[in-house]
Motif scaffolding. Structure first.
Motif, PDB file in Angstrom:
ATOM      1  N   ASN B  42       0.832  -1.212   0.000  1.00 43.01           N
ATOM      2  CA  ASN B  42       0.000   0.000   0.000  1.00 43.01           C
ATOM      3  C   ASN B  42       0.860   1.253   0.000  1.00 43.01           C
ATOM      4  O   ASN B  42       0.574   2.224  -0.703  1.00 43.01           O
ATOM      5  CB  ASN B  42      -0.933   0.008   1.199  1.00 43.01           C
ATOM      6  CG  ASN B  42      -2.207  -0.773   0.913  1.00 43.01           C
ATOM      7  OD1 ASN B  42      -2.660  -0.826  -0.241  1.00 43.01           O
ATOM      8  ND2 ASN B  42      -2.779  -1.387   1.943  1.00 43.01           N
ATOM      9  N   ARG B  44       3.869   1.473  -1.121  1.00 45.05           N
ATOM     10  CA  ARG B  44       4.503   1.572  -2.437  1.00 45.05           C
ATOM     11  C   ARG B  44       3.521   2.172  -3.451  1.00 45.05           C
ATOM     12  O   ARG B  44       3.874   3.036  -4.249  1.00 45.05           O
ATOM     13  CB  ARG B  44       4.956   0.171  -2.897  1.00 45.05           C
ATOM     14  CG  ARG B  44       6.216   0.204  -3.730  1.00 45.05           C
ATOM     15  CD  ARG B  44       6.681  -1.204  -4.071  1.00 45.05           C
ATOM     16  NE  ARG B  44       6.652  -1.422  -5.499  1.00 45.05           N
ATOM     17  CZ  ARG B  44       5.989  -2.386  -6.113  1.00 45.05           C
ATOM     18  NH1 ARG B  44       5.271  -3.246  -5.427  1.00 45.05           N
ATOM     19  NH2 ARG B  44       6.038  -2.490  -7.419  1.00 45.05           N
ATOM     20  N   ALA B  45       2.292   1.695  -3.392  1.00 44.54           N
ATOM     21  CA  ALA B  45       1.260   2.209  -4.302  1.00 44.54           C
ATOM     22  C   ALA B  45       1.063   3.710  -4.099  1.00 44.54           C
ATOM     23  O   ALA B  45       1.021   4.489  -5.057  1.00 44.54           O
ATOM     24  CB  ALA B  45      -0.052   1.474  -4.085  1.00 44.54           C
ATOM     25  N   GLU B  46       1.004   4.106  -2.834  1.00 38.25           N
ATOM     26  CA  GLU B  46       0.789   5.506  -2.513  1.00 38.25           C
ATOM     27  C   GLU B  46       1.973   6.353  -2.982  1.00 38.25           C
ATOM     28  O   GLU B  46       1.812   7.432  -3.539  1.00 38.25           O
ATOM     29  CB  GLU B  46       0.615   5.654  -1.007  1.00 38.25           C
ATOM     30  CG  GLU B  46      -0.240   6.849  -0.622  1.00 38.25           C
ATOM     31  CD  GLU B  46      -0.433   6.882   0.883  1.00 38.25           C
ATOM     32  OE1 GLU B  46      -0.162   7.936   1.473  1.00 38.25           O
ATOM     33  OE2 GLU B  46      -0.806   5.818   1.445  1.00 38.25           O
ATOM     34  N   PHE B  48       4.075   5.728  -5.439  1.00 31.21           N
ATOM     35  CA  PHE B  48       4.089   5.904  -6.888  1.00 31.21           C
ATOM     36  C   PHE B  48       2.917   6.758  -7.364  1.00 31.21           C
ATOM     37  O   PHE B  48       3.032   7.475  -8.350  1.00 31.21           O
ATOM     38  CB  PHE B  48       4.097   4.546  -7.602  1.00 31.21           C
ATOM     39  CG  PHE B  48       5.471   3.957  -7.687  1.00 31.21           C
ATOM     40  CD1 PHE B  48       6.497   4.652  -8.337  1.00 31.21           C
ATOM     41  CD2 PHE B  48       5.772   2.740  -7.092  1.00 31.21           C
ATOM     42  CE1 PHE B  48       7.778   4.126  -8.409  1.00 31.21           C
ATOM     43  CE2 PHE B  48       7.056   2.213  -7.156  1.00 31.21           C
ATOM     44  CZ  PHE B  48       8.056   2.909  -7.814  1.00 31.21           C
ATOM     45  N   GLU B  49       1.816   6.689  -6.649  1.00 29.66           N
ATOM     46  CA  GLU B  49       0.692   7.562  -7.021  1.00 29.66           C
ATOM     47  C   GLU B  49       1.117   9.014  -6.857  1.00 29.66           C
ATOM     48  O   GLU B  49       0.896   9.842  -7.731  1.00 29.66           O
ATOM     49  CB  GLU B  49      -0.528   7.266  -6.149  1.00 29.66           C
ATOM     50  CG  GLU B  49      -1.702   8.188  -6.513  1.00 29.66           C
ATOM     51  CD  GLU B  49      -3.010   7.771  -5.874  1.00 29.66           C
ATOM     52  OE1 GLU B  49      -2.982   6.950  -4.934  1.00 29.66           O
ATOM     53  OE2 GLU B  49      -4.057   8.268  -6.344  1.00 29.66           O
ATOM     54  N   LYS B  51       4.189  10.171  -6.833  1.00 33.30           N
ATOM     55  CA  LYS B  51       5.206  10.483  -7.843  1.00 33.30           C
ATOM     56  C   LYS B  51       4.552  10.739  -9.191  1.00 33.30           C
ATOM     57  O   LYS B  51       4.943  11.648  -9.933  1.00 33.30           O
ATOM     58  CB  LYS B  51       6.201   9.321  -7.965  1.00 33.30           C
ATOM     59  CG  LYS B  51       7.292   9.357  -6.927  1.00 33.30           C
ATOM     60  CD  LYS B  51       8.337   8.298  -7.222  1.00 33.30           C
ATOM     61  CE  LYS B  51       9.500   8.405  -6.244  1.00 33.30           C
ATOM     62  NZ  LYS B  51      10.341   7.215  -6.289  1.00 33.30           N
ATOM     63  N   TYR B  52       3.555   9.899  -9.512  1.00 32.24           N
ATOM     64  CA  TYR B  52       2.851  10.071 -10.781  1.00 32.24           C
ATOM     65  C   TYR B  52       2.146  11.429 -10.828  1.00 32.24           C
ATOM     66  O   TYR B  52       2.247  12.163 -11.811  1.00 32.24           O
ATOM     67  CB  TYR B  52       1.847   8.935 -10.985  1.00 32.24           C
ATOM     68  CG  TYR B  52       0.813   9.246 -12.022  1.00 32.24           C
ATOM     69  CD1 TYR B  52       1.169   9.388 -13.366  1.00 32.24           C
ATOM     70  CD2 TYR B  52      -0.525   9.425 -11.665  1.00 32.24           C
ATOM     71  CE1 TYR B  52       0.218   9.694 -14.322  1.00 32.24           C
ATOM     72  CE2 TYR B  52      -1.475   9.730 -12.611  1.00 32.24           C
ATOM     73  CZ  TYR B  52      -1.110   9.868 -13.940  1.00 32.24           C
ATOM     74  OH  TYR B  52      -2.039  10.183 -14.880  1.00 32.24           O
TER      75      TYR B  52
END
Lengths: 179, 179
Positions: B42, B44-46, B48-49, B51-52
């Motif tokens: 989670n 990691r997902a956050e 990259f979100e 960063k995106y």
């Protein structure tokens, strides 16, 4: 150019990839509820990592293109003004060809001509060369029959000078050519 | 300008956020091994979100700036050539002031002058106005004592015309001013 095409292809691919990813996320959410929270979180992480990487690559493309465009704008920035000045150069040449100019006037006209040509040269504008007829840079407005002394495609006379900005033609030279 | 400052602040903030996120990820990995795989995924997902989203926002900034820059380059593209042409205009004026020009020569000079001024005008170049002395657009090269008929800051004479490109000064008008 080849690079541009390549980049466009990459963009198309990433667009396609985008669609696929979005679809798969939806499918995951709707059709396979048995997927574990961990799997979903990992997929989400991967999804955003890909989006991030694509956004990053796209930004580099945007920057590269902006740089190229800026260089191009700089290189040809004087195109319109230079083109608009050419008739003044023609008029100056005509004025200088008038018989019986006083030395003062002649000197004045030559100063104007030289300073204009110098200003244009500094921006990359030069006269088109006219040794040999070249349809890329010359316009044949009249022809004369070629003979032994004047082979075909030799320029006989320049009626109006042509000019180019760097390698880009501003206007062709109007010439009489042996044919 | 205010918008630019805002954007820079946003970038600084996001940089700071970046550092924090990276640290926390490291700490997580090194110091709290008891965190569950799900938590890590989670995070990691956050990560990259974020960063995106930042990359996306940055790309929009880059595009906006590139557009502004392009507009600016377009607007002032003729600055250097226009500046370099001004001495030719001065020389033309001087030539036209010579006594005893024939009508032919005078007409020729005026044609050159008009076509140059027209070419410059089309690119946004105009003469600087000289009613009232303005240190932004005029340079006082000489002064005359002001009196009742000539109040201070009235321009007495223009020795050399000034020109501007849109609102940007190409060269100031050289004037004699009452003081």
């Amino acid at each position: 150019m080849a690079e541009d095409v390549k980049n466009e292809e990459v963009e198309k691919e990433t667009e396609a990839a985008d669609t696929v990813t979005d679809d798969s996320v939806q499918e995951t959410a709707e059709e396979t509820p048995e997927k574990s929270e961990l799997q979903l979180a990992n997929e989400r992480a991967e999804d955003f990592e890909n989006k991030y990487l694509r956004a990053h690559a796209e930004m580099q493309n945007v920057q590269r293109r902006a740089n190229e465009e800026r260089q191009n704008l700089q290189r040809y920035r004087s195109q319109d003004l230079a083109k608009a000045i050419l008739p003044s150069l023609d008029n100056l040449e005509r004025a200088l060809a008038v018989e019986g100019l006083t030395d003062d006037v002649k000197k004045g006209l030559e100063m104007v001509q030289e300073s204009l040509l110098q200003a244009l040269k500094e921006e990359g504008v030069e006269e088109v060369e006219v040794q040999q007829f070249d349809h890329n840079f010359h316009m044949a407005v009249q022809t004369l029959p070629a003979d032994d002394e004047h082979p075909a495609d030799t320029v006989a006379e320049v009626l109006q000078k042509g000019y180019k900005l760097h390698e880009r033609l501003l206007r062709p030279a109007m010439v009489i050519v042996y044919n």
